[in-house]
Design a protein around this motif. Structure first.
Motif, PDB file in Angstrom:
ATOM      1  N   LYS A  99      88.730 -43.471  -8.966  1.00  0.00           N
ATOM      2  CA  LYS A  99      89.870 -42.978  -8.359  1.00  0.00           C
ATOM      3  C   LYS A  99      89.355 -42.358  -7.052  1.00  0.00           C
ATOM      4  O   LYS A  99      89.931 -42.391  -6.009  1.00  0.00           O
ATOM      5  CB  LYS A  99      90.390 -41.837  -9.103  1.00  0.00           C
ATOM      6  CG  LYS A  99      91.460 -41.894 -10.147  1.00  0.00           C
ATOM      7  CD  LYS A  99      91.832 -40.842 -10.763  1.00  0.00           C
ATOM      8  CE  LYS A  99      92.750 -41.365 -12.250  1.00  0.00           C
ATOM      9  NZ  LYS A  99      93.122 -39.952 -12.856  1.00  0.00           N
ATOM     10  N   SER A 102      86.646 -41.394 -22.425  1.00  0.00           N
ATOM     11  CA  SER A 102      85.844 -41.210 -21.108  1.00  0.00           C
ATOM     12  C   SER A 102      86.533 -40.024 -20.700  1.00  0.00           C
ATOM     13  O   SER A 102      87.498 -39.404 -20.715  1.00  0.00           O
ATOM     14  CB  SER A 102      85.879 -42.571 -20.136  1.00  0.00           C
ATOM     15  OG  SER A 102      87.387 -42.537 -19.867  1.00  0.00           O
ATOM     16  N   ARG A 159      81.410 -42.338 -20.278  1.00  0.00           N
ATOM     17  CA  ARG A 159      82.398 -43.404 -21.427  1.00  0.00           C
ATOM     18  C   ARG A 159      81.246 -43.572 -22.446  1.00  0.00           C
ATOM     19  O   ARG A 159      80.163 -43.544 -22.578  1.00  0.00           O
ATOM     20  CB  ARG A 159      82.583 -44.464 -20.569  1.00  0.00           C
ATOM     21  CG  ARG A 159      83.485 -45.212 -21.346  1.00  0.00           C
ATOM     22  CD  ARG A 159      83.931 -46.495 -20.712  1.00  0.00           C
ATOM     23  NE  ARG A 159      84.263 -46.455 -19.480  1.00  0.00           N
ATOM     24  CZ  ARG A 159      85.457 -46.194 -19.027  1.00  0.00           C
ATOM     25  NH1 ARG A 159      86.388 -45.749 -19.925  1.00  0.00           N
ATOM     26  NH2 ARG A 159      85.996 -45.939 -17.818  1.00  0.00           N
ATOM     27  N   GLY A 207      83.170 -38.836  -7.955  1.00  0.00           N
ATOM     28  CA  GLY A 207      82.917 -38.083  -9.150  1.00  0.00           C
ATOM     29  C   GLY A 207      82.249 -39.267 -10.032  1.00  0.00           C
ATOM     30  O   GLY A 207      82.351 -40.469  -9.826  1.00  0.00           O
ATOM     31  N   ARG A 208      81.548 -38.690 -11.327  1.00  0.00           N
ATOM     32  CA  ARG A 208      81.047 -39.696 -12.288  1.00  0.00           C
ATOM     33  C   ARG A 208      81.763 -39.489 -13.711  1.00  0.00           C
ATOM     34  O   ARG A 208      82.482 -38.349 -13.920  1.00  0.00           O
ATOM     35  CB  ARG A 208      79.705 -39.240 -12.607  1.00  0.00           C
ATOM     36  CG  ARG A 208      78.779 -39.263 -11.512  1.00  0.00           C
ATOM     37  CD  ARG A 208      78.130 -40.631 -10.849  1.00  0.00           C
ATOM     38  NE  ARG A 208      77.144 -40.989 -11.924  1.00  0.00           N
ATOM     39  CZ  ARG A 208      76.753 -42.326 -12.206  1.00  0.00           C
ATOM     40  NH1 ARG A 208      77.158 -43.163 -11.415  1.00  0.00           N
ATOM     41  NH2 ARG A 208      75.891 -42.647 -12.910  1.00  0.00           N
ATOM     42  N   ILE A 209      81.967 -40.588 -14.320  1.00  0.00           N
ATOM     43  CA  ILE A 209      82.608 -40.730 -15.400  1.00  0.00           C
ATOM     44  C   ILE A 209      81.697 -41.116 -16.559  1.00  0.00           C
ATOM     45  O   ILE A 209      80.652 -41.727 -16.383  1.00  0.00           O
ATOM     46  CB  ILE A 209      83.614 -41.686 -15.471  1.00  0.00           C
ATOM     47  CG1 ILE A 209      84.898 -41.702 -14.426  1.00  0.00           C
ATOM     48  CG2 ILE A 209      84.418 -41.896 -17.009  1.00  0.00           C
ATOM     49  CD1 ILE A 209      85.671 -40.367 -14.480  1.00  0.00           C
ATOM     50  N   THR A 219      80.922 -44.800 -11.955  1.00  0.00           N
ATOM     51  CA  THR A 219      81.353 -43.947 -10.610  1.00  0.00           C
ATOM     52  C   THR A 219      82.784 -43.990 -10.946  1.00  0.00           C
ATOM     53  O   THR A 219      83.663 -44.828 -11.487  1.00  0.00           O
ATOM     54  CB  THR A 219      81.205 -44.685  -9.463  1.00  0.00           C
ATOM     55  OG1 THR A 219      79.634 -44.749  -9.367  1.00  0.00           O
ATOM     56  CG2 THR A 219      81.670 -44.108  -8.231  1.00  0.00           C
ATOM     57  N   CYS A 220      83.347 -42.829 -10.678  1.00  0.00           N
ATOM     58  CA  CYS A 220      84.895 -42.715 -10.791  1.00  0.00           C
ATOM     59  C   CYS A 220      85.781 -43.661  -9.609  1.00  0.00           C
ATOM     60  O   CYS A 220      85.411 -43.612  -8.448  1.00  0.00           O
ATOM     61  CB  CYS A 220      85.297 -41.275 -10.457  1.00  0.00           C
ATOM     62  SG  CYS A 220      86.997 -40.820 -10.626  1.00  0.00           S
ATOM     63  N   ARG A 232      85.437 -37.260 -16.871  1.00  0.00           N
ATOM     64  CA  ARG A 232      84.977 -36.831 -15.786  1.00  0.00           C
ATOM     65  C   ARG A 232      84.063 -35.829 -15.956  1.00  0.00           C
ATOM     66  O   ARG A 232      84.021 -35.011 -16.873  1.00  0.00           O
ATOM     67  CB  ARG A 232      85.885 -36.265 -14.692  1.00  0.00           C
ATOM     68  CG  ARG A 232      85.274 -36.093 -13.383  1.00  0.00           C
ATOM     69  CD  ARG A 232      86.617 -35.765 -12.442  1.00  0.00           C
ATOM     70  NE  ARG A 232      85.966 -35.766 -10.959  1.00  0.00           N
ATOM     71  CZ  ARG A 232      86.194 -36.666 -10.089  1.00  0.00           C
ATOM     72  NH1 ARG A 232      87.220 -37.727 -10.375  1.00  0.00           N
ATOM     73  NH2 ARG A 232      85.797 -36.564  -8.852  1.00  0.00           N
ATOM     74  N   ARG A 285      77.368 -43.904 -17.900  1.00  0.00           N
ATOM     75  CA  ARG A 285      77.906 -43.041 -16.723  1.00  0.00           C
ATOM     76  C   ARG A 285      78.369 -44.209 -15.684  1.00  0.00           C
ATOM     77  O   ARG A 285      77.899 -45.227 -15.512  1.00  0.00           O
ATOM     78  CB  ARG A 285      77.077 -42.085 -16.167  1.00  0.00           C
ATOM     79  CG  ARG A 285      76.902 -40.994 -17.124  1.00  0.00           C
ATOM     80  CD  ARG A 285      75.873 -39.981 -16.475  1.00  0.00           C
ATOM     81  NE  ARG A 285      74.438 -40.481 -16.770  1.00  0.00           N
ATOM     82  CZ  ARG A 285      73.461 -39.751 -16.392  1.00  0.00           C
ATOM     83  NH1 ARG A 285      73.491 -38.742 -15.693  1.00  0.00           N
ATOM     84  NH2 ARG A 285      72.258 -40.218 -16.672  1.00  0.00           N
TER      85      ARG A 285
END
Length: 156
Positions: free
Chosen positions: A96, A59, A104, A100-102, A93-94, A61, A91
């Motif tokens: 952290k 994965s 994977r 942001g979008r992750i 949501t981050c 960002r 996809r």
């Protein structure tokens, strides 16, 4: 910049520049064609899967992935949306920061990458490495890395 202050390319520099443009376009087209004809996947999609396979937990960002691929955010979003529709990435949501979008890679995406990699590498060898040789490929990589490290080079 006025015409009088322009330092025009010399004939051999102009020829080299044009050969670079034509050669890089042809190489990308050939490798992309081989990948698409063999497996129905574009080179852009393949490169997304490669970058994800090399990252922790498969994965990245989305913004980091776009920077790594030197793609605009909108171009990457379209590519990832297509891969997501095909079940090769998801996809999220981050966790952290929640903003942001992750992206994977799924197990299906990794399986596809494992299936495609041998023919892709064979294509790179056929269209590039076998033609210019190991030493020139390493030199080409070094030269291109200087462009990537240049802070004056605008991001796409």
């Amino acid at each position: 910049m006025s015409e009088q202050s322009t330092k025009w390319l010399e004939a051999d520099e102009q020829a080299a520049w044009r050969n670079y443009l034509r050669g890089s376009a042809r190489l990308s087209a050939q490798i992309g064609h081989d990948l698409f004809e063999t497996h129905g996947l574009t080179l852009n999609k393949y490169e997304v899967l490669v970058r994800l396979s090399e990252s922790d937990d498969w994965s990245m960002r989305m913004s980091d992935l776009a920077d790594d691929l030197v793609h605009s955010r909108s171009r990457l979003t379209r590519t990832v949306a297509s891969l997501e529709q095909e079940g090769f990435v998801i996809r999220e949501t981050c966790a952290k920061d929640g903003r942001g979008r992750i992206c994977r890679m799924t197990d299906e995406g990794y399986a596809l990458l494992e299936k495609l990699a041998p023919s892709h590498v064979a294509s790179v060898r056929e269209h590039l490495l076998d033609k210019i040789g190991h030493d020139d490929l390493i030199e080409l990589g070094r030269i291109m890395a200087t462009l990537l490290d240049d802070p004056a080079t605008p991001a796409v």
